[in-house]
Enzyme design. Sequence first.
Site, PDB file in Angstrom:
ATOM      1  N   GLU A   1      44.318  44.443  35.216  1.00  9.65           N
ATOM      2  CA  GLU A   1      44.224  43.713  33.945  1.00  9.65           C
ATOM      3  C   GLU A   1      43.614  42.327  34.148  1.00  9.65           C
ATOM      4  O   GLU A   1      42.821  41.866  33.337  1.00  9.65           O
ATOM      5  CB  GLU A   1      45.612  43.567  33.281  1.00  9.65           C
ATOM      6  CG  GLU A   1      46.287  44.883  32.900  1.00  9.65           C
ATOM      7  CD  GLU A   1      45.615  45.616  31.746  1.00  9.65           C
ATOM      8  OE1 GLU A   1      44.636  45.101  31.169  1.00  9.65           O
ATOM      9  OE2 GLU A   1      46.063  46.741  31.440  1.00  9.65           O
TER      10      GLU A   1
ATOM     11  N   THR B   1      34.448  47.269  30.776  1.00  9.52           N
ATOM     12  CA  THR B   1      35.450  48.067  30.056  1.00  9.52           C
ATOM     13  C   THR B   1      36.217  47.213  29.040  1.00  9.52           C
ATOM     14  O   THR B   1      36.799  47.723  28.105  1.00  9.52           O
ATOM     15  CB  THR B   1      36.424  48.771  31.031  1.00  9.52           C
ATOM     16  OG1 THR B   1      37.174  49.733  30.297  1.00  9.52           O
ATOM     17  CG2 THR B   1      37.363  47.783  31.702  1.00  9.52           C
TER      18      THR B   1
ATOM     19  N   ASP C   1      40.460  56.757  33.031  1.00 13.54           N
ATOM     20  CA  ASP C   1      39.355  56.435  32.123  1.00 13.54           C
ATOM     21  C   ASP C   1      38.236  55.572  32.701  1.00 13.54           C
ATOM     22  O   ASP C   1      37.096  55.998  32.877  1.00 13.54           O
ATOM     23  CB  ASP C   1      39.892  55.828  30.817  1.00 13.54           C
ATOM     24  CG  ASP C   1      40.906  54.697  31.031  1.00 13.54           C
ATOM     25  OD1 ASP C   1      41.205  54.371  32.184  1.00 13.54           O
ATOM     26  OD2 ASP C   1      41.396  54.137  30.034  1.00 13.54           O
TER      27      ASP C   1
ATOM     28  N   GLU D   1      39.047  51.477  21.443  1.00 12.52           N
ATOM     29  CA  GLU D   1      38.213  52.560  21.990  1.00 12.52           C
ATOM     30  C   GLU D   1      37.503  53.385  20.918  1.00 12.52           C
ATOM     31  O   GLU D   1      36.352  53.789  21.095  1.00 12.52           O
ATOM     32  CB  GLU D   1      39.055  53.499  22.878  1.00 12.52           C
ATOM     33  CG  GLU D   1      39.373  52.945  24.252  1.00 12.52           C
ATOM     34  CD  GLU D   1      40.497  51.913  24.268  1.00 12.52           C
ATOM     35  OE1 GLU D   1      41.090  51.656  23.200  1.00 12.52           O
ATOM     36  OE2 GLU D   1      40.776  51.365  25.348  1.00 12.52           O
TER      37      GLU D   1
ATOM     38  N   GLU E   1      49.062  56.298  19.863  1.00  6.99           N
ATOM     39  CA  GLU E   1      48.905  56.209  21.319  1.00  6.99           C
ATOM     40  C   GLU E   1      48.731  57.583  21.942  1.00  6.99           C
ATOM     41  O   GLU E   1      47.988  57.741  22.898  1.00  6.99           O
ATOM     42  CB  GLU E   1      50.120  55.524  21.961  1.00  6.99           C
ATOM     43  CG  GLU E   1      50.015  54.016  22.106  1.00  6.99           C
ATOM     44  CD  GLU E   1      48.871  53.552  23.002  1.00  6.99           C
ATOM     45  OE1 GLU E   1      47.747  53.387  22.491  1.00  6.99           O
ATOM     46  OE2 GLU E   1      49.090  53.337  24.200  1.00  6.99           O
TER      47      GLU E   1
HETATM   48  C1  DMJ Z   1      41.286  47.506  27.441  1.00  4.04           C
HETATM   49  O1  DMJ Z   1      41.976  46.513  28.086  1.00  4.04           O
HETATM   50  C2  DMJ Z   1      40.240  48.119  28.286  1.00  4.04           C
HETATM   51  O2  DMJ Z   1      39.338  48.767  27.473  1.00  4.04           O
HETATM   52  C3  DMJ Z   1      40.796  49.053  29.312  1.00  4.04           C
HETATM   53  O3  DMJ Z   1      39.835  49.717  30.070  1.00  4.04           O
HETATM   54  C4  DMJ Z   1      41.717  50.059  28.727  1.00  4.04           C
HETATM   55  N1  DMJ Z   1      42.025  49.803  27.414  1.00  4.04           N
HETATM   56  C5  DMJ Z   1      42.281  48.498  26.941  1.00  4.04           C
HETATM   57  C6  DMJ Z   1      42.320  48.475  25.441  1.00  4.04           C
HETATM   58  O4  DMJ Z   1      42.848  49.602  24.891  1.00  4.04           O
END
Ligand code: DMJ
EC number: 3.2.1.-
Length: 861
Positions: free
Chosen positions: A149, A494, A296, A408, A390
Amino acid sequence: MMQSYMRTTGNKQCWESGSASTTGMMWKTLLVVSLFCWGKCQESQNMTPEEKGAIRDQIVEMFDHAYGSYMKYAYPADELMPLSCRGRVRGQEPNRGDIDDSLGKFSLTLIDTLDTLVVLNKLDEFEEAVKKAVSDVRLDNDVVVSVFETNIRVLGGLLGGHVMADLLRQRGERMQWYRDELLHMAKELGHRLLPAFNTTSGLPYPKVNLRYGVLNPLSRTGTESDTCTACAGTMILEFAALSRLSGNSVFEEHARKALDVLWERRQRGSDLVGTVINIHNGEWVRRDSGVGAGIDSYYEYLMKAYILLGDNVFLDRFNVHYSAIMKYISQPPLLLNVHMHNPTVSVRSWMDSLLAFFPGLQVLRGDLKPAIETHEMLYQVTKQHKFLPEAFTTEFRVHWGQHLLRPEFAESTYYLYKATGDPYYLRVGQSIVEKLNAYARVPCGFAAVQDVRTGTHEDRMDSFFLAEMFKYLYLMFSEKSHLPIDMDGYIFTTEAHLLPISLSTTQPPCPGNNTETVRISQEEDLFTHSCPSTETLFPNNPSFAKTIRDGYKYLTGVGRAFHPLPIREIELPLHDNGMEPVEFFKSMGISLTPLNEANMGDTGRLKEHKGVYRVKLVAELSQAPEEEVVVPHVVQLISPPFLGRTVLTAGPAKFGMDLTKQEHGVKGSIVKASPYTACGPIDNAAGLKGHIALALRGDCMFAAKARWLQKAGAIGAIFIDHREGSNSEETPLFQMVGDGDSTEDITLPLVFLFSREGAVLTAALEKHHNVDVLLLPKERQLGRDKMEKHVSMNLKLRLAEEGETEGGAASGRTLEFVLENDEVLLKDEGVEELREKQQSEQQQSCTEDSDRTQPSQIPDS
Ligand code: DMJ
């Protein structure tokens, strides 16, 4: 060209329906058709520049509300608590477990939002925010944070902010004071994350203490042995960018090494990876494999690392994994989770909302068809539940109802719009904007939804809402001319931070790059449309996406009058035991209805050779979807000699009379139907009329039986399982479902008994001839209240005042606890009186001695 075609087509359909209406019946038809058509036309209609502009303004207003609330109520805290209108400071709020590992006391939301400010053309605010970040933010707090994160949100945020600040400075209009401070902060943070890579495998620890690293006695971390695949495999973009911008290769080397380990550890048979891996020995800890939570962004980063760094090795790896995903995981429109060693086995019946990014990645890959299919499925789910829960089942019901304002789905919608230019996706984007405003907006920002079924809010607004959601939405409704930067020159991380594609050419590649290359023989060029181009791929084929979407329009049942299950064509071989396939399936409780030509259109010619059927397949029993509990019902025998003591657990039906709404259930005497399966006209209709019918399961659908019994005048029906020995103790309760068509005509109450319970009932009928039963939900069965009601009484204890007990001051019966010689004696005036009376009676009749009254003998008052 495309736009005018779409509009003309839409209006023509609407108008023609209207002009044909001359009678009352036709007006009604017009109304229905028009409403239906209006919805459809709206969705596919092109959007005028004015309309787009209005939505863009709306998005900016929403951003101002969210960001303004964070700055006003929460900054410098990491996150806004939008219900409490204050900041979330780690340690000052109840611990939420792992979720809190994103919070490093480094003004997370401010940093995560920096480059969004530029995309939304808020350059003054950007300059202000950079100044604040530079002057206020510390990266050396004694806090344990998630490496993943912190990398994607904070390191990515600092890098995106730096790239934007540098660009604006170079343009000479603003940021002239800027001296790469954000890049220096990024370097510092990079060094603070590096201790996490100190493992024998090269896979990083999942957490690090910003001040003390990992193995330091003060670090309070370093005992973890596992990390998720995405956690280890989502470092390369930020770390490579940091290396290339700072000139220090150490970051890129570590990120590459971690990717090499994951690649090495892929399952060679399936080419899939698991979800959790041991960071010391590289063994898989969780072998389930999908494209959502836990994995993912590993796939995402292989593809984007190729785009950003131009290194073929990442593309080759991505393509190998992608083929495996398309073989085992993507079953359009679904994305399944399978076992990596046995990938034909699906390991769960639900999908998580993180996988909604995947259609966007497929667009980058140039694979639009499955992207459109899966995206359409996701859109249908949002139509049903307002937001993506979710987790939702493969039948599109809520599995876990929380919605965290995740971006997303907006991300994939953005990519699909850019690739197809289909205005449909603008309408999808518009619906996202409207729902956020309608259901997530609160006075101090936007609040996550605790449960999409109830709409209750949660006191959190995660930083990705500002980092990602607003970027994708704003970009969707903007033309190039509205944007301060040319988006084609950047790739989104991401977390939607912007990194310049020029990094691959303008910056020297990492000298220590020893990533192993793989040569994969590809039969076809899998990568025809691989660039993240914002050019429309199908400018001359406006209905390209529509024709693909149309097959998925009513997946969840929203928007159709009835709820017929999708008709699938299947071929049935003859069963080994010689049983005709139809019989074999029937014996399993599955109805196969041969379809006639009219139902099937041109392609629907019945296959003539034996054992091949074109059928509609409907299972008649359904296990309730996870969020829906099967309400247990009962058949309670109430006539003598049973008198309510015999209670048989029964399954309910999803159709017919809803017994939960009948206060006293439905009562009647039982009569066996003839024929017992009730699959045709009822022979004993006269005897059955006004009674509850018993019928055996099998030979036809429950709905068909119910219709025959209802026609014969029965007031209820009990279906008894035909599988010997089945019973409610060993088999989870099921609920009966209809036959795929409307069952509104069935009004009888219906319940299902397993065969062992059914045998009790038939035996009772044989022995007593007249057996009255009650059909009702279990919790309302007769006598249950009494059995479960506990009598309770409050006792108050106090010491008696001197003399108080002697005068009989209190009126009525008094219960007293008197402390005497260290013992509590209980006295009850009424009992004393009673006892005295009894004593005198006993004395009078010269019978037994009196006894001392014990507390347990005190009658209820
Ligand atoms: C984000 O922090 C990023 O996209 C991460 O890869 C996974 N998803 C969260 C938001 O849903």
